[in-house]
Write an enzyme that holds these catalytic residues in place. Structure first.
Site, PDB file in Angstrom:
ATOM      1  CD  GLU A 135      49.330 -25.000 -81.890  1.00 32.05           C
ATOM      2  OE1 GLU A 135      50.564 -24.828 -81.814  1.00 32.05           O
ATOM      3  OE2 GLU A 135      48.629 -24.433 -82.743  1.00 32.05           O
ATOM      4  N   PRO A 136      50.742 -30.127 -80.965  1.00 28.71           N
ATOM      5  CG  PRO A 136      50.172 -31.694 -79.317  1.00 28.71           C
ATOM      6  CD  PRO A 136      49.576 -30.667 -80.243  1.00 28.71           C
ATOM      7  CE1 TYR A 141      55.129 -34.077 -89.230  1.00 30.16           C
ATOM      8  CE2 TYR A 141      53.065 -32.937 -88.845  1.00 30.16           C
ATOM      9  CZ  TYR A 141      53.755 -34.100 -89.097  1.00 30.16           C
ATOM     10  OH  TYR A 141      53.090 -35.284 -89.219  1.00 30.16           O
TER      11      TYR A 141
END
Length: 159
Positions: A135-136, A141
Site C-alpha cells: 500500500e505505501p 505511485y
C-alpha cells in the site's frame, strides 16, 4: 524535516551499498532468502564492459571518522525492454528508499531521474510492477499519476 541530497548515476563503487538496499527490499517484501545476487554481480552487470542495467542513487555526504563517505539514501535500477507495438520502454526493476528517508522527496527524485532518462532516450513509456499488498508504494505511485493494469498477468520460467 528538510533533507539535502542529490541524485546521480550510480558508479561501480556503489555496488555494495546497492546490494544492501536490494537486501533491505527483499526483507520488506518478505523474501530475504531469495536474493542470490552479489555486489560483484552488480558491479559486473551494471558497470562492466556490457552493462545491462542503469542505476541512480540518492546520496548525501556524511563525515566519517576516516574521512568523507557517501551515504546512500535510496536507489533505482532500470533496464531497457522493447515493445513490438510501442518501441523502447524503460523498465523500473526496483526503487528503494531507506525507511528513515521516506516522505522527504527522495523516492520522487529517483523516479523523476528514471523518467528524465527515458524521455532523453526517446522511450515511449516506463513500466514496472508493484506487489498488490504494498500500500505505501501504491499510494506513492498514485501521487505520480500512474496507471495500474489489471488485464495482464505476470509469467515466469525459472532457468
Amino acid at each position: 524535516m528538510e533533507l539535502a541530497f542529490e541524485i546521480r548515476r550510480a558508479i561501480p563503487e556503489d555496488s555494495t551499498e546497492i546490494f544492501n538496499l536490494i537486501q533491505l527490499l527483499a526483507e520488506y517484501e518478505r523474501a530475504p532468502n531469495q536474493v542470490v545476487n552479489s555486489p560483484e554481480n552488480i558491479r559486473f552487470h551494471g558497470f562492466g564492459e556490457n552493462p545491462i542495467f542503469y542505476a541512480w542513487v540518492a546520496t548525501r555526504q556524511k563525515r566519517m571518522d576516516d574521512g568523507k563517505q557517501n551515504d546512500l539514501l535510496g536507489m533505482a535500477i532500470c533496464y531497457i525492454r522493447y515493445s513490438t507495438w510501442k518501441g523502447p520502454v524503460l523498465y523500473l526493476e526496483d526503487l528503494v528508499v531507506k525507511d528513515e528517508y521516506r516522505k522527504l522527496g527522495v523516492g520522487s527524485a529517483l523516479l523523476n531521474a528514471c523518467l528524465d532518462f527515458a524521455k532523453e532516450k526517446k522511450h515511449t513509456r516506463m513500466t514496472w510492477q508493484v506487489l498488490e499488498w504494498n500500500e505505501p508504494a501504491i499510494k506513492f505511485y498514485k501521487k505520480h499519476g500512474v496507471t495500474f493494469d489489471a488485464e495482464w498477468l505476470n509469467c515466469t520460467i525459472e532457468l
